[in-house]
Design an enzyme around this catalytic site. Structure first.
Site, mmCIF file in Angstrom:
data_model
loop_
_atom_site.group_PDB
_atom_site.id
_atom_site.type_symbol
_atom_site.label_atom_id
_atom_site.label_comp_id
_atom_site.label_asym_id
_atom_site.label_seq_id
_atom_site.Cartn_x
_atom_site.Cartn_y
_atom_site.Cartn_z
ATOM 1 N N GLU A 1 0.643 -1.319 -0.008
ATOM 2 C CA GLU A 1 0.126 -0.057 -0.038
ATOM 3 C C GLU A 1 0.827 1.315 -0.079
ATOM 4 O O GLU A 1 0.677 2.188 -0.725
ATOM 5 C CB GLU A 1 -0.897 0.213 1.153
ATOM 6 C CG GLU A 1 -1.824 1.221 1.265
ATOM 7 C CD GLU A 1 -2.770 0.902 2.368
ATOM 8 O OE1 GLU A 1 -3.331 2.313 2.820
ATOM 9 O OE2 GLU A 1 -3.100 -0.136 3.027
ATOM 10 N N ASP A 2 1.871 1.217 0.829
ATOM 11 C CA ASP A 2 2.570 2.442 1.220
ATOM 12 C C ASP A 2 4.077 2.736 0.425
ATOM 13 O O ASP A 2 4.833 3.657 0.575
ATOM 14 C CB ASP A 2 3.020 2.767 2.377
ATOM 15 C CG ASP A 2 1.636 2.988 3.239
ATOM 16 O OD1 ASP A 2 0.499 3.456 2.624
ATOM 17 O OD2 ASP A 2 1.382 2.838 4.378
#
Length: 706
Positions: free
Chosen positions: A70-71
């Site tokens: 996600e990051d």
């Protein structure tokens, strides 16, 4: 963390965790949290929470890597290549749908939860990682912006707390509850904490005396057990004060005594012993050993009146039950790797609520309906009921025989015509109680459910099955009705059917999110879509004004409003909700008075939406020259110069006030209504923000009516 794991899993392979740490540290190398700390610390704290739950190495590794997709720029395929398919699946299950574009935040939230529950059904450890992630985020919530704090705390209380409860992980549930309350109701939270601190020594002395009394009695009958005094968490005290409308000092059961023994036989023996020492309070005994909660929690609960005349709650359980109560579903992974739900019947039974969510979430495409059903479905007290054959059916508190019918089978629910409870006929709105034996009376005529049942049922499952029945049964009728409404609208616009129009109609239906024309007409038929919305996409806008009544001409720019596809129409702002620029709005074509503009959530919209073909899309035209009336309501502790200080805020912001009305009640609380004129919603938010800072002001909000 590396010291903690061998304490409960001596044979664990720690090299996987070390490799995951190095991998995550590199991937998140230049990232910091709001606090300024390196991001890797968050990942290690999440892993530590999972280790404290005594989970397997696979889950802890997933916790360290849970944000890497996600990051960072890391791809799922890379995680799978480095750490295997099982860990990649866990990481992917936790990852939000942040890279997909959604129309609204609510839609994104709904789809995130849909994905999470689907992943959770494949492997329950997904939600254990997510709970650990949310717990660490809540522990460090003070560093994020205030508006986000409230949103995250509310979501935690509405979704993650009940999930932790459903999974039986009480240690995480209680901490999430208290942390959420500390941000949502900081004053009340601090007040309870301070009051508990003041009485701590006195309460500890009282608990020690109770423990000593129980210990002596157990020694007499030679029963081995450990006795603990467990203080109630802040949130449970807060909810009791709120539900019972009592002050802190009127809540007596602030502490529960917990007795942990070696066998079920000892549990019941201890219960009998306690009831011989102190008088039990009627209606306060619960046998969760014979009838475990849906999260498989087991204990005996009783409340007795001590020699000091105060109620005392006592829980009695075995060590195995205690482990389940503390760790919940996480206890299944102690010394284990992946659990097969199909083979583990006990675990599968504990997740029956998840199966129900997955069943009805397939049919709920609307994000608002999904989130509403999710909150209702998760956060409920329970009643234990029985079929005539003795099978236990656990239902939410407040459930009716109709809910019972649908939990047995969808067809039983649809054909229900009555019910017997404890061999007596009862109405269908009867509220079931624990211990009730319920028999459902059915009809072979297949008349189907009634729309009134939607007001009676408590469970999300029953509501959704009833809605789906009506949607399917009425589909043909709604398609026909939708066609007729659309054709009627075409006649108003003097539009003739043609092959070109049919082609445009098919394109419009796809643009509106319908794969088939019939589905679009069906939505028009049951009122979710208006013919006008479809027409506005397929015909020249200059033809649309013919559907409007003749009205007095007034330039829209004078009102700061544009009506879709219409020029020079009189605009009127509804007095019931007084919209201002920034509010979501909708127009209603009145008879002879132009278009009346309402807030989208105005209570009158439900009333007038019966004539959906008269609703029209409207939007704000940006202008700083226009002023709109609005009313705010202020509640404050009364004091000298209060009104003068409030008026000073308006003076500094150069806001025109047209009326003010102030009244003080017998409790010295001032209620102040102020009418003013503003340019837009942002200006109103700034006004409210400034007034909230005025000394002794308690609340400031926009009034619903003017």
């Amino acid at each position: 963390m590396l010291k903690r794991i061998p304490q409960y899993a001596p044979q664990a392979d720690l090299s996987l965790i070390k490799n995951a740490y190095k991998y995550a540290a590199k991937a998140h190398e230049n990232q910091n949290r709001y606090s300024g700390e390196p991001y890797i610390l968050h990942l290690l704290e999440v892993a530590k929470i999972l280790a404290d739950l005594e989970l397997d190495v696979i889950t802890i590794t997933g916790g360290i890597l849970h944000d890497v997709i996600e990051d960072t720029n890391t791809q799922l395929s890379k995680v799978k290549e480095e750490f295997g398919e099982e860990i990649a699946m866990l990481v992917n299950g936790v990852t939000k749908l942040s890279r997909i574009s959604f129309k609204t935040q609510e839609e994104q939230q709904a789809e995130n939860f849909r994905k999470m529950f689907l992943a959770m059904a494949e492997d329950v450890r997904v939600i254990l990682i997510k709970l650990a992630d949310r717990l660490n985020n809540m522990r460090t919530l003070q560093y994020i912006p205030p508006f986000k704090r409230l949103r995250v705390s509310r979501e935690t209380l509405e979704i993650y707390v009940p999930i932790a409860n459903r999974l039986g992980i009480s240690r995480i549930q209680w901490e999430l509850e208290d942390l959420s309350l500390s941000y949502l109701e900081p004053m009340k939270y601090k007040a309870i904490v301070n009051r508990i601190a003041k009485n701590r020594l006195e309460r500890e002395k009282y608990v020690e005396s109770i423990k000593e009394t129980i210990k002596k009695e157990l020694q007499k009958v030679k029963i081995e057990a450990e006795i603990h005094g467990r203080p109630k968490n802040i949130y449970s005290i807060y909810t009791k004060m709120k539900e019972r409308e009592k002050d802190f000092f009127q809540i007596y059961d602030l502490i529960a005594i917990r007795i942990i023994c070696n066998s079920v036989k000892d549990c019941y023996a201890i219960l009998g012993l306690l009831h011989s020492i102190w008088k039990p309070m009627p209606g306060r005994f619960k046998d969760y050993i014979a009838m475990p909660k849906s999260n498989m929690y087991q204990s005996l609960h009783t409340t007795v009146v001590t020699s000091q005349g105060e109620p005392l709650e006592i829980q009695i359980r075995t060590w195995e039950m205690h482990k389940t109560a503390e760790y919940g579903i996480a206890a299944h992974w102690k010394y284990k790797e992946k659990i097969d739900l199909k083979k583990d019947k006990k675990l599968e039974e504990r997740l029956s609520w998840l199966r129900q969510i997955l069943e009805w979430q397939k049919d709920l495409k609307d994000p608002k309906e999904f989130m509403e059903s999710l909150k209702i479905g998760l956060f409920q007290d329970e009643v234990f009921t029985f079929t005539p054959k003795g099978d236990v059916k656990i239902l939410p508190s407040g459930s009716t025989p109709i809910d019972f019918a649908y939990i047995i089978h969808t067809d039983v629910g649809h054909s229900c015509v009555g019910a017997k409870v404890n061999k007596k006929i009862v109405p269908l709105d009867y509220k079931l109680k624990s211990g009730d034996i319920v028999e459902i009376l059915t009809s072979k005529l297949g008349r189907g459910p009634s729309r009134d049942w939607l007001k009676l049922v408590k469970t999300s499952g029953a509501k959704n099955k009833i809605r789906i029945w009506f949607k399917k049964e009425m589909r043909e009728e709604n398609i026909q009705k939708g066609r007729e409404l659309f054709e009627k609208e075409m006649e108003k616009c003097r539009i003739e059917p043609s092959s070109e129009l049919t082609k445009k109609l098919k394109n419009a239906s796809i643009e509106l999110g319908f794969l088939e024309l019939e589905t679009m007409f069906e939505n028009i038929g049951y009122g979710k879509l208006t013919p006008f919305q479809v027409l506005s996409k397929i015909i020249p806008q200059e033809k649309i004004p013919q559907v409007l009544p003749t009205v007095k001409v007034k330039k829209q720019i004078d009102q700061g409003i544009r009506v879709q596809g219409i020029n020079d129409v009189m605009i009127k702002f509804a007095r019931c909700c007084n919209p201002v620029p920034g509010d979501e709005i909708i127009g209603y074509i009145t008879r002879g008075r132009g278009v009346s503009v309402h807030k989208i959530d105005c209570s009158n919209i439900d009333f007038i939406s019966a004539e959906k073909d008269r609703l029209v899309k409207v939007e704000w035209i940006k202008t700083e020259e226009l002023f709109y009336p609005v009313k705010i309501k202020i509640i404050a502790g009364d004091r000298s110069n209060l009104v003068a200080d409030i008026m000073l805020v308006f003076s500094k912001l150069k806001i025109s006030v047209s009326a003010i009305h102030a009244v003080t009640n017998k409790n010295n609380i001032a209620n102040i209504d102020i009418a003013l004129s503003i340019n837009n919603l942002d200006q109103l938010k700034e006004i409210i923000k400034k007034i909230k800072k005025v000394k002794s002001v308690l609340t400031v909000k926009r009034a619903k009516t003017f």
